[in-house]
Scaffold this active site. Structure first.
Site, PDB file in Angstrom:
ATOM      1  N   ASN A   1      28.185 -14.718  -6.911  1.00 46.56           N
ATOM      2  CA  ASN A   1      28.258 -14.487  -5.466  1.00 46.56           C
ATOM      3  C   ASN A   1      27.447 -15.575  -4.756  1.00 46.56           C
ATOM      4  O   ASN A   1      26.241 -15.714  -4.996  1.00 46.56           O
ATOM      5  CB  ASN A   1      27.698 -13.084  -5.180  1.00 46.56           C
ATOM      6  CG  ASN A   1      27.727 -12.741  -3.710  1.00 46.56           C
ATOM      7  OD1 ASN A   1      27.413 -13.584  -2.871  1.00 46.56           O
ATOM      8  ND2 ASN A   1      28.084 -11.518  -3.382  1.00 46.56           N
TER       9      ASN A   1
ATOM     10  N   THR B   1      24.242  -4.395   0.981  1.00 48.10           N
ATOM     11  CA  THR B   1      25.064  -3.203   0.762  1.00 48.10           C
ATOM     12  C   THR B   1      24.210  -2.152   0.056  1.00 48.10           C
ATOM     13  O   THR B   1      23.836  -2.332  -1.094  1.00 48.10           O
ATOM     14  CB  THR B   1      26.301  -3.575  -0.080  1.00 48.10           C
ATOM     15  OG1 THR B   1      26.880  -4.751   0.490  1.00 48.10           O
ATOM     16  CG2 THR B   1      27.317  -2.466  -0.075  1.00 48.10           C
TER      17      THR B   1
ATOM     18  N   GLU C   1      34.675  -9.782  -0.939  1.00 42.05           N
ATOM     19  CA  GLU C   1      34.137  -8.461  -0.615  1.00 42.05           C
ATOM     20  C   GLU C   1      34.324  -8.229   0.873  1.00 42.05           C
ATOM     21  O   GLU C   1      34.088  -9.128   1.685  1.00 42.05           O
ATOM     22  CB  GLU C   1      32.652  -8.393  -0.959  1.00 42.05           C
ATOM     23  CG  GLU C   1      32.380  -8.486  -2.436  1.00 42.05           C
ATOM     24  CD  GLU C   1      30.899  -8.516  -2.725  1.00 42.05           C
ATOM     25  OE1 GLU C   1      30.084  -8.485  -1.783  1.00 42.05           O
ATOM     26  OE2 GLU C   1      30.551  -8.597  -3.904  1.00 42.05           O
TER      27      GLU C   1
ATOM     28  N   GLU D   1      34.065  -1.221  -8.987  1.00 45.17           N
ATOM     29  CA  GLU D   1      32.810  -1.912  -9.277  1.00 45.17           C
ATOM     30  C   GLU D   1      31.689  -0.904  -9.108  1.00 45.17           C
ATOM     31  O   GLU D   1      31.549  -0.284  -8.046  1.00 45.17           O
ATOM     32  CB  GLU D   1      32.618  -3.117  -8.351  1.00 45.17           C
ATOM     33  CG  GLU D   1      31.306  -3.839  -8.664  1.00 45.17           C
ATOM     34  CD  GLU D   1      31.188  -5.219  -8.053  1.00 45.17           C
ATOM     35  OE1 GLU D   1      32.220  -5.917  -7.919  1.00 45.17           O
ATOM     36  OE2 GLU D   1      30.054  -5.602  -7.727  1.00 45.17           O
TER      37      GLU D   1
ATOM     38  N   HIS E   1      31.224 -12.351   0.329  1.00 45.74           N
ATOM     39  CA  HIS E   1      31.323 -11.178   1.207  1.00 45.74           C
ATOM     40  C   HIS E   1      31.409 -11.651   2.654  1.00 45.74           C
ATOM     41  O   HIS E   1      30.440 -12.178   3.202  1.00 45.74           O
ATOM     42  CB  HIS E   1      30.075 -10.309   0.984  1.00 45.74           C
ATOM     43  CG  HIS E   1      30.089  -9.022   1.743  1.00 45.74           C
ATOM     44  ND1 HIS E   1      29.080  -8.092   1.631  1.00 45.74           N
ATOM     45  CD2 HIS E   1      30.969  -8.486   2.622  1.00 45.74           C
ATOM     46  CE1 HIS E   1      29.346  -7.050   2.402  1.00 45.74           C
ATOM     47  NE2 HIS E   1      30.484  -7.275   3.021  1.00 45.74           N
TER      48      HIS E   1
ATOM     49  N   ARG F   1      26.969 -12.906   8.881  1.00 48.40           N
ATOM     50  CA  ARG F   1      25.610 -13.412   8.724  1.00 48.40           C
ATOM     51  C   ARG F   1      25.492 -14.440   7.597  1.00 48.40           C
ATOM     52  O   ARG F   1      24.543 -15.199   7.553  1.00 48.40           O
ATOM     53  CB  ARG F   1      24.613 -12.268   8.504  1.00 48.40           C
ATOM     54  CG  ARG F   1      24.719 -11.629   7.153  1.00 48.40           C
ATOM     55  CD  ARG F   1      23.616 -10.610   6.943  1.00 48.40           C
ATOM     56  NE  ARG F   1      23.853  -9.409   7.712  1.00 48.40           N
ATOM     57  CZ  ARG F   1      23.428  -8.194   7.319  1.00 48.40           C
ATOM     58  NH1 ARG F   1      22.723  -8.065   6.214  1.00 48.40           N
ATOM     59  NH2 ARG F   1      23.701  -7.125   8.030  1.00 48.40           N
TER      60      ARG F   1
ATOM     61  N   HIS G   1      24.968  -5.651  -8.339  1.00 44.75           N
ATOM     62  CA  HIS G   1      23.954  -5.450  -7.308  1.00 44.75           C
ATOM     63  C   HIS G   1      22.564  -5.392  -7.929  1.00 44.75           C
ATOM     64  O   HIS G   1      22.289  -4.537  -8.756  1.00 44.75           O
ATOM     65  CB  HIS G   1      24.167  -4.194  -6.454  1.00 44.75           C
ATOM     66  CG  HIS G   1      23.584  -4.350  -5.090  1.00 44.75           C
ATOM     67  ND1 HIS G   1      24.290  -4.858  -4.030  1.00 44.75           N
ATOM     68  CD2 HIS G   1      22.339  -4.152  -4.642  1.00 44.75           C
ATOM     69  CE1 HIS G   1      23.511  -4.935  -2.977  1.00 44.75           C
ATOM     70  NE2 HIS G   1      22.313  -4.518  -3.325  1.00 44.75           N
TER      71      HIS G   1
ATOM     72  N   HIS H   1      24.397 -16.204  -0.409  1.00 42.89           N
ATOM     73  CA  HIS H   1      23.074 -16.563   0.105  1.00 42.89           C
ATOM     74  C   HIS H   1      22.837 -18.065   0.197  1.00 42.89           C
ATOM     75  O   HIS H   1      21.854 -18.495   0.799  1.00 42.89           O
ATOM     76  CB  HIS H   1      21.989 -15.788  -0.637  1.00 42.89           C
ATOM     77  CG  HIS H   1      22.160 -14.323  -0.364  1.00 42.89           C
ATOM     78  ND1 HIS H   1      22.042 -13.806   0.914  1.00 42.89           N
ATOM     79  CD2 HIS H   1      22.560 -13.299  -1.148  1.00 42.89           C
ATOM     80  CE1 HIS H   1      22.330 -12.505   0.873  1.00 42.89           C
ATOM     81  NE2 HIS H   1      22.643 -12.178  -0.360  1.00 42.89           N
TER      82      HIS H   1
ATOM     83  N   ARG I   1      31.093 -10.576   5.939  1.00 48.48           N
ATOM     84  CA  ARG I   1      30.585  -9.401   6.652  1.00 48.48           C
ATOM     85  C   ARG I   1      31.084  -9.410   8.087  1.00 48.48           C
ATOM     86  O   ARG I   1      31.365 -10.460   8.657  1.00 48.48           O
ATOM     87  CB  ARG I   1      29.047  -9.382   6.643  1.00 48.48           C
ATOM     88  CG  ARG I   1      28.447  -9.121   5.284  1.00 48.48           C
ATOM     89  CD  ARG I   1      26.938  -8.952   5.403  1.00 48.48           C
ATOM     90  NE  ARG I   1      26.596  -7.640   5.896  1.00 48.48           N
ATOM     91  CZ  ARG I   1      26.221  -6.613   5.131  1.00 48.48           C
ATOM     92  NH1 ARG I   1      26.090  -6.775   3.835  1.00 48.48           N
ATOM     93  NH2 ARG I   1      25.945  -5.448   5.658  1.00 48.48           N
TER      94      ARG I   1
HETATM   95  N1  PXP Z   1      28.768  -6.585  -5.880  1.00 45.44           N
HETATM   96  C1  PXP Z   1      28.922  -6.155  -4.608  1.00 45.44           C
HETATM   97  C2  PXP Z   1      30.088  -5.294  -4.289  1.00 45.44           C
HETATM   98  C3  PXP Z   1      28.015  -6.542  -3.600  1.00 45.44           C
HETATM   99  O1  PXP Z   1      28.190  -6.106  -2.336  1.00 45.44           O
HETATM  100  C4  PXP Z   1      26.956  -7.428  -3.939  1.00 45.44           C
HETATM  101  C5  PXP Z   1      26.025  -7.889  -2.871  1.00 45.44           C
HETATM  102  O2  PXP Z   1      26.741  -8.613  -1.927  1.00 45.44           O
HETATM  103  C6  PXP Z   1      26.853  -7.857  -5.267  1.00 45.44           C
HETATM  104  C7  PXP Z   1      27.748  -7.409  -6.220  1.00 45.44           C
HETATM  105  C8  PXP Z   1      25.787  -8.816  -5.702  1.00 45.44           C
HETATM  106  O3  PXP Z   1      24.529  -8.258  -5.540  1.00 45.44           O
HETATM  107  P1  PXP Z   1      23.249  -9.177  -5.671  1.00 45.44           P
HETATM  108  O4  PXP Z   1      23.343 -10.209  -4.585  1.00 45.44           O
HETATM  109  O5  PXP Z   1      22.119  -8.224  -5.511  1.00 45.44           O
HETATM  110  O6  PXP Z   1      23.309  -9.812  -7.035  1.00 45.44           O
END
Ligand code: PXP
Length: 243
Positions: free
Chosen positions: A11, A105, A74, A155, A47, A53, A194, A14, A49
């Protein structure tokens, strides 16, 4: 029994968070996706959003054009997001709950309580060839709801596991393992994510029915330290060379 391989979805949200802090064009999340691809990721997750952001609308098209890996978008279960998904047709769309004021989330989707809202949105994306998944708590009631919504993937939210310890963490790990087994028995592919880090990933990665982990914040945070030294050295060298 041979355990099926476990895919890593990286992901890159960030990277975009840092870009947006200055409103410019760097660091570029597409460049991060290409580095993750080169480093062995099996997919890229982003994601979009509601408040934009981190990932912004243009990023989705740029990602799909640049990467050869599947994109997992996402998104909240809103008409606006479904239109964007239908326009870009990512490989997968993971429906997540979203509240504007949350930092991230914070819990799974209440698939059980929103059947009538979710069903038409899921059907439209499925008809467009998008693999829809639901981000849910490891709770049998939510798995039953996912089965009745006929999604191919769920998931499992590993946030509670990641943010607890001791007996509480062990209990949450069992709930995740049981949920993955229940999903798999019913023909659903189980993913998880997550809050996963180097320290807590192994017990989740060892659950045989889980086929994919999506990991973001920790990887980008850790990259600051693992990648910072060469960047400082290069800046030093460019400055020195200019004198
Ligand atoms: N899976 C989903 C559905 C999420 O919303 C997120 C956070 O955006 C993640 C995985 C990844 O989580 P993390 O950034 O804490 O690794």
């Amino acid at each position: 029994m041979v355990t099926a391989p476990l895919r890593l979805g990286v992901n890159i949200d960030h990277v975009a968070t840092i870009r947006n802090a200055r409103g410019g064009s760097y660091p570029d999340p597409i460049r991060a996706a290409l580095i993750a691809q080169e480093a062995g990721a099996d997919g890229i997750t982003a994601h979009l959003r509601e408040d934009r952001r981190h990932i912004i609308d243009e990023d989705i098209g740029h990602l799909i054009a640049a990467i050869s890996l599947p994109l997992n978008m996402e998104m909240a279960a809103t008409g606006e997001m479904v239109e964007i998904a239908l326009r870009h047709r990512p490989h997968a769309a993971c429906i997540v709950p979203e509240r504007r004021e949350e930092v991230t989330t914070e819990g799974g989707l209440n698939a059980a309580g929103q059947h009538n809202h979710l069903q038409p949105l899921i059907a439209r994306m499925r008809d467009a060839g998008i693999r829809v998944s639901l981000f849910i708590e490891p709770d049998p009631m939510q798995i039953e709801a996912a089965i009745s919504l006929e999604v191919p993937v769920i998931e499992l939210h590993t946030g509670k596991y990641a943010h607890s310890d001791g007996e509480e963490r062990a209990a949450e790990l069992r709930r995740i393992a049981d949920a993955a087994a229940l999903a798999s028995k019913n023909g659903l592919e189980a993913h998880a994510g997550h809050g996963l880090t180097f320290d807590n990933v192994a017990p989740i990665a060892a659950i045989p029915q889980i086929r994919e982990l999506n990991i973001g914040h920790f990887l980008i945070a850790e990259a600051i330290f693992d990648g910072l030294a060469p960047v400082v050295q290069r800046m030093r060298a460019l400055m020195d060379a200019a004198r």
